[in-house]
Design a protein around this motif. Structure first.
Motif, mmCIF file in Angstrom:
data_model
loop_
_atom_site.group_PDB
_atom_site.id
_atom_site.type_symbol
_atom_site.label_atom_id
_atom_site.label_comp_id
_atom_site.label_asym_id
_atom_site.label_seq_id
_atom_site.Cartn_x
_atom_site.Cartn_y
_atom_site.Cartn_z
ATOM 1 N N GLY A 1 20.591 43.376 69.501
ATOM 2 C CA GLY A 1 20.623 43.952 70.841
ATOM 3 C C GLY A 1 20.499 42.868 71.900
ATOM 4 O O GLY A 1 19.852 41.832 71.691
ATOM 5 N N GLY A 2 21.121 43.069 73.035
ATOM 6 C CA GLY A 2 21.035 42.102 74.129
ATOM 7 C C GLY A 2 19.676 42.155 74.818
ATOM 8 O O GLY A 2 19.016 43.195 74.860
ATOM 9 N N ALA A 3 19.236 41.019 75.346
ATOM 10 C CA ALA A 3 17.958 40.957 76.061
ATOM 11 C C ALA A 3 18.035 41.783 77.341
ATOM 12 O O ALA A 3 19.093 41.900 77.977
ATOM 13 N N GLY A 4 16.894 42.355 77.715
ATOM 14 C CA GLY A 4 16.843 43.093 78.971
ATOM 15 C C GLY A 4 16.946 42.168 80.168
ATOM 16 O O GLY A 4 16.529 41.007 80.122
ATOM 17 N N TYR B 1 14.223 46.843 79.439
ATOM 18 C CA TYR B 1 14.081 46.777 77.982
ATOM 19 C C TYR B 1 15.356 46.202 77.361
ATOM 20 O O TYR B 1 16.462 46.296 77.913
ATOM 21 N N GLY B 2 15.170 45.606 76.178
ATOM 22 C CA GLY B 2 16.304 45.053 75.453
ATOM 23 C C GLY B 2 17.098 46.125 74.742
ATOM 24 O O GLY B 2 16.613 47.237 74.487
ATOM 25 N N GLY B 3 18.329 45.818 74.418
ATOM 26 C CA GLY B 3 19.166 46.744 73.676
ATOM 27 C C GLY B 3 18.709 46.863 72.224
ATOM 28 O O GLY B 3 18.076 45.960 71.673
ATOM 29 N N ARG B 4 19.018 47.981 71.634
ATOM 30 C CA ARG B 4 18.651 48.188 70.242
ATOM 31 C C ARG B 4 19.611 47.440 69.327
ATOM 32 O O ARG B 4 20.822 47.401 69.565
ATOM 33 N N GLY B 5 19.048 46.876 68.254
ATOM 34 C CA GLY B 5 19.896 46.219 67.271
ATOM 35 C C GLY B 5 20.714 47.230 66.505
ATOM 36 O O GLY B 5 20.318 48.393 66.330
ATOM 37 N N GLY B 6 21.881 46.817 66.050
ATOM 38 C CA GLY B 6 22.702 47.698 65.237
ATOM 39 C C GLY B 6 21.935 48.159 63.994
ATOM 40 O O GLY B 6 21.177 47.398 63.389
ATOM 41 N N SER B 7 22.109 49.416 63.597
ATOM 42 C CA SER B 7 21.266 49.999 62.545
ATOM 43 C C SER B 7 21.777 49.710 61.141
ATOM 44 O O SER B 7 21.006 49.751 60.174
#
Length: 446
Positions: free
Chosen positions: A95-98, A137-143
């Motif tokens: 995920g990308g940084a906020g 907030y940062g983006g969520r990492g791919g699951s």
């Protein structure tokens, strides 16, 4: 991919371990945009004798919040084949940084003219710094990374045909090779953005005067080639002087919100300055600028030129004067010749270095002596500044007795094959330039 090679008892034994990846990794998320800057409050000038009171809102703006980071993507094209290598599934994207919060703007500054300090009690100033925006907030990492369809498998063995001692055709097969697969990882969540900094409160400057201060004239400069011999260029430098104090809120209307430290006008400094060219050479043949300045009530001079200008300063209660007494070109100090005489311990370096002002130059000499060997690697036996006892100077000529330099086994090595690197460096006073010249000499075995 990795390969490992081992040399054992003179025989090269090769073993290899291969690892491949299947599928395409997920795309990493983009970093969120930062919040906007709050913007500074307005600066104002207030004439208290004419003011009827009032409120001055000079607040800085608040910074904007950062934007969320983008989510990472899942791995894709995750088709797995059974191949002759270990496999790893492609990973999901991070995920990308906020985004960071924007900084709050600074409160505006107020300049207040007054004739009586009580006049400030009618003036209410609100000049607070804006608040910094919040980091997002940062983006969520791919699951999902790529998952293995086959965890373990075997491939057909390698077989060899050979003849036994009776000449019979036989076949031998290695054990079937086995391979494994590991799933790809999920992506990592992006980090949270930083909160923006708060802006600082505005400041107040007090001036006890009913009329505005005159503008400063704190710098006067002239090009060297615009000067005339024995002609004086004069100027008057002025500067408004202030002193720092604390407690401005006690003078303002109750409820004022500003930095409690403030500046108060003390006096206007005025100084006469002069620049004079008295060098024998024409100023038109030289470049650069000469500047006079006043800072904190004190006068200074600054010369910027590619040439070398020798100056003399004089000060009196009436005037501060900078006189240019001599002028030179840098190349007048750079006429340098280097020659070598003698061999072995009788080696000498002659340096012919002309200088119109010997008292203005600092010369140094450096030598590196390399012993050239037939089989072994060449060896540096000495490298450094030549000791003073081996330097003899007479006028513009210097004799450097390098053959007298001592080092380990120097008596023997001075008769060997050598490479001698000699360098001369000259530093000139009143100049940022250094002059260097070097020479290399080779000596065969004596």
């Amino acid at each position: 991919m990795n390969r490992f090679f081992t040399l054992l008892c003179g025989v090269l034994i090769c073993s290899s371990t291969w690892a491949g990846t299947f599928g395409r990794p997920g795309q990493s998320g983009q970093t969120g945009n930062s919040g906007h800057y709050g913007g500074n409050g307005d600066d104002v000038t207030i004439f208290a004798p004419n003011a009827q009171g009032g409120r001055y809102n000079l607040n800085g703006g608040d910074g904007g919040d950062g934007h969320p980071g983008e989510d990472g993507g899942d791995a894709y094209f995750c088709s797995q084949d059974r191949v002759s290598e270990d496999l790893f599934g492609a990973n999901a994207g991070d995920g990308g940084a906020g985004g960071n919060g924007g900084s709050g703007g600074h409160g505006g500054d107020a300049t207040i003219y007054y004739t009586d300090i009580s006049q400030l009690k009618k003036i209410l100033i609100i000049s607070e710094g804006g608040e910094g925006g919040r980091g997002s907030y940062g983006g969520r990492g791919g699951s999902r990374g790529c998952r293995c369809d086959y965890r373990n498998w075997e491939m057909p063995p390698r077989c060899y045909d050979y003849k036994d001692k009776d000449g019979k055709l036989c076949r031998r097969c290695d054990p079937p090779p086995r391979f494994t697969c590991d799933d790809g990882y999920s992506g990592r969540d992006g980090s949270r953005g930083n909160d923006g900094n708060d802006g600082h409160n505005g400041s107040v400057t007090l001036i006890k005067s009913a009329t505005p201060l005159l503008e400063e004239n704190s710098i006067a400069a002239v090009s060297v080639n615009k000067l005339n011999t024995n002609q004086t260029v004069r100027a008057v430098l002025t500067e408004n002087l202030f002193t720092g104090k604390a407690g401005i809120r006690s003078f303002l209307a109750p409820g004022s919100k500003v930095n409690d430290n403030y500046d108060e006008f003390v006096r206007r400094a005025s100084e006469n300055v002069a620049i004079v060219w008295q060098a024998p050479r024409k100023p038109a043949d030289h470049t650069g600028k000469v500047a006079a300045y006043i800072r904190n009530g004190k006068v200074g001079f600054e010369v910027s030129s590619n040439d070398i200008l020798i100056t003399e300063r004089s000060d009196s209660t009436q005037e501060h004067t900078l006189t240019i007494k001599e002028a030179y070109k840098v190349d007048e100090f750079s006429r340098i010749g280097i020659t070598k005489e003698g061999l072995g311990k009788n080696s000498k370096i002659k340096v012919q270095a002309i200088s119109p002002r010997p008292d203005m130059v600092t010369d140094s000499y450096h030598v590196t002596i390399t012993y050239v060997r037939l089989i072994l690697r060449d060896k540096v036996v000495f490298s450094g500044a030549v000791p003073k006892q081996f330097i003899t100077k007479s006028g513009n000529q210097t004799i450097v007795n390098i053959g007298q330099i001592k080092f380990e086994d120097s008596d023997k090595i001075w008769n060997k094959k050598l490479v001698i690197n000699f360098s001369f460096n000259r530093k000139i006073a009143n100049s940022y330039e250094n002059i260097s010249k070097s020479a290399t000499y080779k000596q065969d075995k004596l």
